[in-house]
Design a protein around this motif. Structure first.
Motif, PDB file in Angstrom:
ATOM      1  N   ILE A  80       6.783  12.058 -12.990  1.00 21.51           N
ATOM      2  CA  ILE A  80       6.778  13.254 -13.837  1.00 21.51           C
ATOM      3  C   ILE A  80       5.344  13.702 -14.180  1.00 21.51           C
ATOM      4  O   ILE A  80       5.097  14.883 -14.402  1.00 21.51           O
ATOM      5  N   GLU A  81       4.414  12.746 -14.174  1.00 23.51           N
ATOM      6  CA  GLU A  81       3.049  13.072 -14.605  1.00 23.51           C
ATOM      7  C   GLU A  81       2.394  14.189 -13.796  1.00 23.51           C
ATOM      8  O   GLU A  81       1.574  14.928 -14.315  1.00 23.51           O
ATOM      9  N   ILE A  82       2.743  14.282 -12.507  1.00 32.01           N
ATOM     10  CA  ILE A  82       2.066  15.314 -11.706  1.00 32.01           C
ATOM     11  C   ILE A  82       2.965  16.500 -11.371  1.00 32.01           C
ATOM     12  O   ILE A  82       2.608  17.364 -10.571  1.00 32.01           O
ATOM     13  N   SER A  85       0.858  -1.177   0.000  1.00 27.76           N
ATOM     14  CA  SER A  85       0.000   0.000   0.000  1.00 27.76           C
ATOM     15  C   SER A  85       0.894   1.227   0.000  1.00 27.76           C
ATOM     16  O   SER A  85       1.784   1.349   0.850  1.00 27.76           O
ATOM     17  N   LEU A  86       0.707   2.099  -0.955  1.00 30.20           N
ATOM     18  CA  LEU A  86       1.551   3.288  -1.042  1.00 30.20           C
ATOM     19  C   LEU A  86       0.765   4.420  -1.698  1.00 30.20           C
ATOM     20  O   LEU A  86      -0.322   4.179  -2.246  1.00 30.20           O
ATOM     21  N   THR A  87       1.305   5.613  -1.603  1.00 28.66           N
ATOM     22  CA  THR A  87       0.656   6.754  -2.257  1.00 28.66           C
ATOM     23  C   THR A  87       1.402   7.063  -3.539  1.00 28.66           C
ATOM     24  O   THR A  87       2.613   7.292  -3.507  1.00 28.66           O
ATOM     25  N   VAL A  88       0.697   7.015  -4.643  1.00 28.21           N
ATOM     26  CA  VAL A  88       1.329   7.325  -5.920  1.00 28.21           C
ATOM     27  C   VAL A  88       0.612   8.513  -6.541  1.00 28.21           C
ATOM     28  O   VAL A  88      -0.602   8.465  -6.778  1.00 28.21           O
ATOM     29  N   ASN A  89       1.358   9.566  -6.754  1.00 28.27           N
ATOM     30  CA  ASN A  89       0.813  10.790  -7.329  1.00 28.27           C
ATOM     31  C   ASN A  89      -0.467  11.238  -6.615  1.00 28.27           C
ATOM     32  O   ASN A  89      -1.463  11.596  -7.235  1.00 28.27           O
TER      33      ASN A  89
END
Lengths: 278, 153
Positions: free
Chosen positions: B77-79, B7-11
């Motif tokens: 890079i997307e955010i 479980s992790l926070t991505v963007n």
């Protein structure tokens, strides 16, 4: 390429990690920052059954600014080493050396314990530990023992660590107030492994000099003859520069013949001693 | 294949997935989550194309297992919102094929945050772990320098 399949264990405490290692040491591998191990896995040069990830053991992340020594936990990252005031005050050599280790993104993950336990003969921190008379703390369910840096390195990727032992910390004795510490190396590109490197640690006026070399043998080594010649005797600088090249015995290497490494080491010592001229 | 639940926070979004232990972070981001802005180049930590931020710091996405990022904050890079850096790369020809560009931008932004007025030598030094096979680097250094000046560094 992609890493082979393996199992992954993440102990919450050092005791748990040591227990896992006592059961799985032979076919398991410790992973900390993973900056050396992951390339080996991706190339399939290593294929452990399981990884034991010690990366979250907070107890190994401390820098203890002790009385007469500084103790650096094995999980202290290269970037932490570079930003620590305690390290900068006592061991400027380490900050200089860290600047040569790979690149910022790697220094954010790579650890001092990982680098030392990997024991790449061209790694910067091994030579620094040798020059600074470090002692390594090795721990297992059998107990703790301290091993001097000079006894820790045993060959290419070989150390005194037994399969069930974890390198938990490095203890560095403080130097005097006039301590001289200079690191230099030659690499083809910034951040590449060094072709050769040199760490000088001495007291004022070249008392008790220690000259550690990296990249010129199967492990970091001391140039003991040159150390003896230079002790309290900066007038012998020219002789020392000649001697240090003769004192080492680099292996045959298609890219860098032994004579080239001998010459590099002489050049590094010359540059180092020039810095000390008034 | 051995798998683990992470479980992790991505963007900015919490992500829970079952992943193979051997999966590296950049492959997880690209194949499981579709964030293909981070590129896979050398898979040995040399080229920097896979650079992402973990807990706010640049790391090599190929030298970190997805399971090691369990509980972490990952950003790609997307955010990223540094339009000035992106525009300067465009305006000054600091890219051709674009393969290295996401990693270059993240590294350059990290440098400018830590050191608003870097010298050209310091820019080169900081970007030395990001390989570009098109530009010869001169234009990249130009772009980072231009942004540093424009930001008032």
């Amino acid at each position: 390429m992609k890493a082979p399949d393996f199992d992954y264990l993440r102990p919450e405490t050092l005791a748990e990690a040591m227990d896992m290692l006592s059961r799985h040491g032979e076919d398991g591998a410790i992973i900390a920052g993973g900056q050396s191990l992951l390339p080996l896995l991706n190339f399939r040069l290593a294929g452990p059954e399981r990884l034991i990830d010690i990366g979250r053991l907070a107890a190994l992340k401390q820098i203890v600014d002790g009385d007469g020594f500084v103790e650096i936990g094995a999980l202290v990252r290269h970037c932490d080493l570079a930003s620590s005031e305690a390290v900068a005050r006592a061991f400027p050599l380490l900050r200089q050396a860290v600047g040569h280790i790979a690149h910022p993104a790697v220094r954010h993950r790579g650890t001092i314990g990982g680098s030392l336990a990997m024991a790449d003969p061209a790694a910067e921190l091994g030579a620094c530990c040798l020059a600074l008379e470090a002692e390594m703390s090795l721990q297992s369910v059998r107990g703790q023992r301290w091993v001097r840096a000079v006894d820790f390195f045993a060959g290419i990727y070989e150390t005194a660590l037994a399969p069930d032992e974890i390198l938990t910390a490095v203890r560095l004795p403080r130097r005097g107030p006039d301590s001289v510490q200079i690191f230099s190396e030659v690499a083809r590109r910034r951040g590449d492994f060094a072709i050769a490197g040199l760490a000088l640690v001495a007291d004022n006026h070249m008392a008790n000099p220690r000259l550690a070399l990296l990249g010129v043998a199967d492990r970091p080594i001391l140039a003991e003859k040159t150390m003896a010649l230079l002790a309290n005797n900066m007038a012998a600088a020219d002789q020392a520069i000649e001697l240090i090249g003769n004192e080492i015995d680099p292996a045959e290497d298609p890219a860098y013949p032994p004579a080239y490494r001998r010459q590099l080491v002489r050049t590094l010592l010359r540059r180092t001693l020039m810095e000390l001229l008034p | 294949m051995k798998t683990l639940r992470i479980s992790l926070t991505v963007n900015g979004e919490v992500v829970e997935r079952e992943v193979p232990a051997r999966l590296n972070l950049v492959d997880f981001l690209r194949h499981d989550l579709g964030f293909t802005g981070s590129h896979v180049g050398c898979e040995q930590g040399a080229c920097g194309a896979c650079t992402v931020l973990v807990d706010g710091e640049t790391v090599r996405g190929c030298l970190l297992l997805a399971v090691q990022a369990d509980g972490c904050k990952v950003e790609t890079i997307e955010i990223m919102e540094f339009e000035d850096l992106r525009a300067a790369f465009h305006r000054l020809n600091a890219l051709q094929c674009g393969f290295c560009t996401p990693g270059m931008l993240l590294s350059a932004q990290e440098l400018l945050q830590a050191k608003p007025k870097p010298s050209r030598a310091e820019i080169r030094e900081y970007l030395s772990g990001n390989f570009c096979r098109c530009t010869g680097y001169q234009a990249i250094v130009d772009a980072v320098e231009a942004v540093a000046r424009a930001r008032g560094g």
